[in-house]
Design a protein around this motif. Sequence first.
Motif, PDB file in Angstrom:
ATOM      1  N   THR A   1      -6.092   8.524   7.454  1.00 44.07           N
ATOM      2  CA  THR A   1      -5.094   9.580   7.635  1.00 44.07           C
ATOM      3  C   THR A   1      -3.728   8.936   7.673  1.00 44.07           C
ATOM      4  O   THR A   1      -3.603   7.726   7.927  1.00 44.07           O
ATOM      5  N   ALA A   2      -2.711   9.731   7.429  1.00 43.81           N
ATOM      6  CA  ALA A   2      -1.346   9.217   7.399  1.00 43.81           C
ATOM      7  C   ALA A   2      -0.643   9.563   8.702  1.00 43.81           C
ATOM      8  O   ALA A   2      -0.641  10.707   9.136  1.00 43.81           O
TER       9      ALA A   2
ATOM     10  N   TRP B   1      -4.697   0.172  12.731  1.00 43.29           N
ATOM     11  CA  TRP B   1      -3.344   0.698  12.557  1.00 43.29           C
ATOM     12  C   TRP B   1      -2.696   0.088  11.322  1.00 43.29           C
ATOM     13  O   TRP B   1      -3.170  -0.934  10.804  1.00 43.29           O
ATOM     14  N   PRO B   2      -1.605   0.681  10.828  1.00 46.87           N
ATOM     15  CA  PRO B   2      -0.966   0.160   9.601  1.00 46.87           C
ATOM     16  C   PRO B   2      -0.593  -1.315   9.675  1.00 46.87           C
ATOM     17  O   PRO B   2      -0.608  -2.010   8.666  1.00 46.87           O
ATOM     18  N   SER B   3      -0.258  -1.813  10.859  1.00 47.55           N
ATOM     19  CA  SER B   3       0.125  -3.216  11.004  1.00 47.55           C
ATOM     20  C   SER B   3      -1.068  -4.159  10.961  1.00 47.55           C
ATOM     21  O   SER B   3      -0.902  -5.375  10.951  1.00 47.55           O
TER      22      SER B   3
ATOM     23  N   LEU C   1      -0.653   4.258   7.057  1.00 53.63           N
ATOM     24  CA  LEU C   1      -2.020   4.702   6.855  1.00 53.63           C
ATOM     25  C   LEU C   1      -2.913   4.145   7.959  1.00 53.63           C
ATOM     26  O   LEU C   1      -2.971   2.942   8.186  1.00 53.63           O
ATOM     27  N   VAL C   2      -3.615   5.043   8.649  1.00 54.06           N
ATOM     28  CA  VAL C   2      -4.518   4.666   9.739  1.00 54.06           C
ATOM     29  C   VAL C   2      -5.952   4.767   9.225  1.00 54.06           C
ATOM     30  O   VAL C   2      -6.366   5.802   8.704  1.00 54.06           O
ATOM     31  N   ARG C   3      -6.716   3.687   9.378  1.00 52.02           N
ATOM     32  CA  ARG C   3      -8.118   3.666   8.954  1.00 52.02           C
ATOM     33  C   ARG C   3      -9.004   3.835  10.183  1.00 52.02           C
ATOM     34  O   ARG C   3      -8.758   3.212  11.217  1.00 52.02           O
ATOM     35  N   LEU C   4     -10.049   4.650  10.048  1.00 49.53           N
ATOM     36  CA  LEU C   4     -10.945   4.918  11.168  1.00 49.53           C
ATOM     37  C   LEU C   4     -12.387   4.779  10.717  1.00 49.53           C
ATOM     38  O   LEU C   4     -12.732   5.128   9.588  1.00 49.53           O
TER      39      LEU C   4
ATOM     40  N   ARG D   1       0.840  -1.199   0.000  1.00 52.87           N
ATOM     41  CA  ARG D   1       0.000   0.000   0.000  1.00 52.87           C
ATOM     42  C   ARG D   1       0.875   1.249   0.000  1.00 52.87           C
ATOM     43  O   ARG D   1       1.973   1.257   0.563  1.00 52.87           O
ATOM     44  N   ALA D   2       0.366   2.273  -0.605  1.00 48.45           N
ATOM     45  CA  ALA D   2       1.005   3.591  -0.564  1.00 48.45           C
ATOM     46  C   ALA D   2      -0.114   4.624  -0.517  1.00 48.45           C
ATOM     47  O   ALA D   2      -1.263   4.345  -0.896  1.00 48.45           O
TER      48      ALA D   2
END
Length: 681
Positions: A582-583, A541-543, A570-573, A264-265
Amino acid sequence: MDAVTLSLSPLVPPALAYGLGALALAVAILALVRGLKGWLWRALAGLVLTGALLNPALVQETREPLSDVMVLITDDSASMQIGNRSAAAEQTAQALRALAESDPLLDLVEVSGGASEDGTRLNRALQQGLSQAPRNRLAGVIIASDGQIHDAPPAADDLGLEAPVHHVLTGNPNARDRRLIVSQAPRYGLVGDPVSFTLRVEDEGAATGTAMVNLYVDGGDPIQARVQIGQDVTVQAEIANRGPNVVEIEVEPGQGELSLINNRAAVNVTGVRDRLRVLLVTGEPHNGARAWRNLLKSDPSVDLVHFTILRPLDKDDSVPANELALIAFPVFELFQLSLEEFDLVIFDRYRRRGILRPLYFDNIANYVENGGALLVTTGPPFAGGESVSRSPLASVLPAAPTGQISEERFTPQISEIGQRHPVTRPMLSGEGEWGPWFRRIGARPLSGETVLEAPNGDPLLTLSHEGQGRAAILLSDQAWLWARGYEGGGPHDELFRRVAHWLMGEPELDEERLSARVVDGELEVTRNTLADEVPELEIEWPSGVQESVEMDETGLGVYTERMTAREQGLVRLRSGDLTTVTASGPLNPLEYRDLRPDPEGFAALVDSSEGGIFTLGEEIDLPEFRRTNARARQAGMNWAGLKRNNAYLVTDAQSVPLAPGLLIALLALGLLALAWRREGA
């Protein structure tokens, strides 16, 4: 431990003592050459005098041995969490701790580091570890890392090292991994237009073939494209919102990958509007018409098209229309051909007098249903038979007239729901100090939220979502009194500018919105809502680690949560049906560019210090750590040496002179006497 050594404490400068000794030896040689019989005794006398000047003594020392120090540097960057890398580093640390416990002359210094926003930086940790170990007692340096570093340390000589540096390489350097590289990405894009991204998919296990790439704009529906592996390709995505837009690009997983983190980027594209086109139709001249025109013309981002109907078709005064019209009203062009080009349509005190046929009102209703925006500002005609509510436009109006008109003095108030709505919430501080209005049109709300009301609760300003578009209705023609400052006025420009931008889909004004950002390492999440409570905030979280937290209400309709952003990426909410991304840290961190272990990361330092590189694969097979002599080899096939420095501390010393002054004088005189006697015989 005791030791006996020879010590010299010269009575004169050493150079002078050695010079006198050399002179005495030269005289003895000259005597030998000339055949003098006493040359030997003269030489011995010179050596005795030289020894006396050097003042030799036997020193018996009591020595306390000093322990050697080995330094362990453990990489704690994010890439070390892949597979068994952190476990391998921990097992290395445990082996060294056990060695230090079993050897009283060996100490262990442990330092962790490397994690940073711009890749793995281990130089600081290395310098910190070396600062805790005296160089004359340094047994060796062991670095437990996957070798993915971005500040390769210098050679051993540049660090002043005389001890081996060993690299314990965690992970399998031959592992397969697929990664996504974004070569080019725009920083800005026009809202509603596609922007292009140049990207490349690299896969060491599959040099050819194709892979599916998905693009998500602010967590929306995916845009899919199949790309060729190993080649630069261009893909497009449409920017939907003004302001920051996080575009996430993701490639499908490959077979047997190390990790999906670098699949991912993310790219931050700022959406900008070319020009906001607004169509304002004023049904008849009135005091508020100029206020609306001035408000819209003052916004540099608005391109205004304004028509005022000066003479309706039903007025019969025998004057030809072409002599009164300043410009022909292009009804067909505006409401049939070009309606979709406008971002907002405003009807200001418009009444049905035959200028717009029902077909055009139907077009406007469809325009709103398909994503357009409509604002109706009413006056007395809205309550009568010529009201636009009696046209096809009624299907998208958020209120219907009751037929009543009140002309009593009143002060507009923010409703209970309006106190939570982003359009009117900022005006709360000045409520109660506003000037009065003198007319309101009776109506009943049909949909949406009434954010402004009369003291008796009758609606004044209602906002509504209609289909894919938005509509608003102002049930008074007295708002211009605020613009003129009558009896103190009111927030005319601010309020109606916010209404216009809400109608045109400004994300910051959405009543239900989830936003997030990372500032100074802290994740800040804000949830706007009209409800009295909100669902839990779900964080991914990214992990891939997920957690849920309760958000705190920090204002009317505003809930927030703050926490440390403990991971980069990258954090998904998610909160209910709302999602955002958001990054945390850099959008495309160096840490995730290449996740394969790299044996070349510390090669220069290891080679220059005569250390070794030891690879720990899936089966963690640690090298043997053994003590070695300082001049011996420091690394082998599966062993790493830790040098013995034999450093010590002298706790006591006793000195016994070997050349007492009187004895030396008598001996020297005796030797000279023998020389004279021998020469005189």
